[in-house]
Write a protein that holds these residues in place. Structure first.
Motif: not given
Length: 648
Positions: A365-373, A382-388
């Motif tokens: 999986p890839d991991y992405r941070f959501s950052i506040n202002p 957590c974003e799994p590697r999917r078919i696309a």
């Protein structure tokens, strides 16, 4: 009366000269004392009073004294090499207004007296970020002293940590300046107009610099695929000032919530980006894949104009193709439905072929941070590697293989990525590990391309995670090369990239070589040894910057959520003498579990780094690859380390 007595001074010197000496590196601790780490794993205690004369990382020599209790300690005398020279830190002020700098280093937590260089015009405030240069050291002069030579960011700048990270690794923070205007070069290329062909892009929703578009159709022999790649070299010749900028930067830098492009934003995000319904110059290849996933020998490269018809994103396409209950998006045309289905089928065939003949990547999986202002972490996804993701990845890999083969055959040179498998100097240890695991392979086979690929396929297919993690420590580093050499890690005899010229300088160089092939012109080898080394160093610094930034954000996130985050799942990926390191599956963060938290009785515990196992009373309790349940209990105050307990 004895203070300046020459006989007494001589006697003291004789006593000192008779004492044993040592040389090594200073290792600091949080509690004020330290150790001198010598060659051969020998170490000596350094008392807090003596630690005030040295800094973590200093290479020093000095004398060894033995106390009344028989314990030895080290007293530094000579500085051989300073631990830090130029460093990043935050400004502090004494009561009388004199500045100092606290280095942004986990093991250096005291203020270093400073002066401000005349070139620094900003009005510095408390906790502002700066670059400082060491001027004096206690072992050579009167105490620690530094000069503030560059301002980085104000303390209240929400991106101050990002700016400090780029400064630490000597990377740019801003995009290059745009030119007043951009004009297409007269290159002599006859661009084929493919504006009517239904190309589409698949990227993340936030992507602006879209550099690849795909079109696919089925055929009697499998599939025909068109890969169109944005062409920034159509605007930048080798004498352009932007050429020097791209060469210096090497790559675009991707930090959480902030991208530093290699090229100016107008060029990267607008003129070259394959935006929908916008006519763009591209370099295109048309290749054929047979039903079993093999690349056929009918590849053609040419210059073209395209107009992407659809801007798609990974999640929408994956939801649609996986028949997800979360799917809300549907393809807008029947032609797009057909293309997505064919691309999925081609990807599956191509993956199957590579799993048997090459090496495929394990989906992580890839991991992405959501950052506040304000720069704090809102969440970690957590974003799994999917078919696309795999569809785009497989298409670009096969396009890169086709281009690499063409450059090798036509010129014999290009910008290639190489990887030589195992470190030849350590192959004896690799052979021993492999044979202990019951795999009958000798050193010669393990060093060969075919042998390495066979072992990698075996590790993946049989899920030999423990052995896989042990062997990773013995891999060589990937490099850039002007000549085609095998890339063991990809399982390809020849591999270079050309599909990301907006983001990678080496890809832009390969574009120019492909244009020379199309025009049937001669070309010079663009990759000197110096440039190959430079690009390798750029890639290394980018990885360090990305990792440093992620470690900081992980620490901030867990510091704010220690009381609310319960247990998490983790995998053991490293064993050291002091404990084990794990990667947390929910967030991607790395945590350390000290030996004291694994087993209370020190004499019964053996964390064996050589075997990657943790033994309690001689029995294996944990090993590399084990999945365990943990809870993060502490974020170290002097750094970004997470400390965790084993729950089960």
């Amino acid at each position: 009366m004895f203070k300046d007595n020459p006989l007494l001074q001589q006697l003291k010197q004789q006593i000192k000269d008779s004492l044993p000496t040592a040389e090594g590196y200073v290792k600091s601790t949080e509690r004020g004392f330290g150790f001198l780490q010598c060659d051969g794993n020998k170490s000596y205690f350094i008392a807090p009073a003596q630690m005030k004369r040295v800094m973590h990382g200093d290479r020093v020599s000095g004398i060894i004294r033995e106390g009344d209790d028989g314990k030895q300690s080290f007293e530094p005398e000579t500085l051989i090499e300073a631990g830090i020279d130029e460093f990043i830190g935050q400004v502090q002020f004494s009561r009388d207004g004199r500045p100092s700098v606290i280095a942004d280093h986990p093991m250096i937590n005291f203020p270093i007296n400073a002066r401000v260089n005349k070139g620094v015009i900003e009005n510095l405030g408390k906790n502002d970020w700066v670059v400082a240069h060491m001027l004096r050291h206690p072992l050579t002069d009167r105490g620690f002293f530094c000069e503030i030579k560059q301002f980085i960011a104000k303390a209240d700048d929400q991106f101050s940590r990002w700016k400090a990270t780029t400064a630490r690794h000597h990377l740019a923070w801003d995009a290059p300046s745009d030119l007043e205007q951009y004009e297409l070069l007269e290159e002599g290329l006859q661009r084929i107009d493919l504006s009517d062909r239904e190309f589409f892009t698949i990227d993340s929703e936030s992507t602006l610099d879209m550099d690849d578009a795909i079109s696919i159709e089925s055929s009697a022999n499998g599939w025909n695929v068109w890969i169109a790649i944005a062409d920034p070299s159509a605007y930048i010749d080798t004498n352009n000032e932007l050429e020097s900028v791209a060469k210096q930067r090497g790559f675009s830098l991707y930090l959480p919530a902030h991208t530093v492009p290699m090229l100016p934003r107008q060029l990267a995000d607008e003129l070259c980006s394959l935006l929908p319904e916008q006519k763009r110059p591209v370099i295109c290849c048309r290749l054929s894949i047979d039903p079993q996933g093999k690349l056929l020998d009918s590849t053609r490269f040419f210059a073209a104009w395209i107009e992407s018809k659809h801007r798609l994103n990974y999640n929408d396409v994956s939801d649609y193709l996986e028949n997800s209950s979360a799917a809300t998006w549907q393809p807008s045309t029947e032609a797009l439905v057909m293309q997505l289905n064919e691309l999925q089928a081609m990807t599956n065939a191509r993956t199957e072929w590579r799993s048997e003949n090459s090496i495929i990547f394990v989906d992580r999986p890839d991991y992405r941070f959501s950052i506040n202002p304000d720069g704090t972490v809102a969440d970690i996804h957590c974003e799994p590697r999917r078919i696309a993701n795999r569809m785009v990845e497989e298409t670009m890999i096969v396009a890169n293989i086709a281009a690499s083969s063409l450059l090798r055959e036509h010129f014999g040179f290009g910008v290639f990525n190489t990887h030589s498998g195992f470190d030849a100097t350590k192959i004896g240890l690799v052979e021993e590990m492999v044979q202990q695991a019951g795999i009958d392979m000798n050193a010669e086979q393990l060093l060969s391309f075919d042998g390495f690929c066979r072992l990698r396929r075996m590790l993946d297919q049989e899920q030999l995670t423990y052995l896989d993690l042990r062997l990773r420590k013995f891999y060589s580093y990937s490099e850039f090369s002007a000549t085609a050499q095998p890339h063991f890690g990809l399982g390809e005899q020849c591999y270079g990239t050309w599909t990301s010229p907006i983001r990678k300088y080496g890809d832009m160089l390969n574009h120019r070589l492909l244009k020379a092939v199309i025009l049937d012109k001669e070309a010079e080898n663009p990759l000197t040894e110096e440039l190959a080394t430079h690009l390798g160093e750029c890639r290394r610094l980018h990885k360090f910057a990305e990792r440093n930034m992620a470690d900081y954000l992980y620490a901030e996130y867990y510091r704010d959520h220690l009381s609310t985050i319960e247990t998490q799942h983790a995998q053991v990926f490293d064993v050291s003498r002091g404990g084990i390191r794990v990667r947390i599956q929910e967030t991607g963060a790395v945590a350390f579990i000290p030996g004291t938290k694994i087993h209370a009785i020190k004499d019964q515990l053996n964390c064996d780094a050589d075997t990657g196992r943790v033994l309690i009373q001689g029995e294996c309790k944990y090993q590399l690859g084990d999945d365990i349940t943990i809870k993060v209990t502490e974020v170290k105050s002097n750094g970004t380390n997470l400390i965790a307990d084993i729950v089960s």
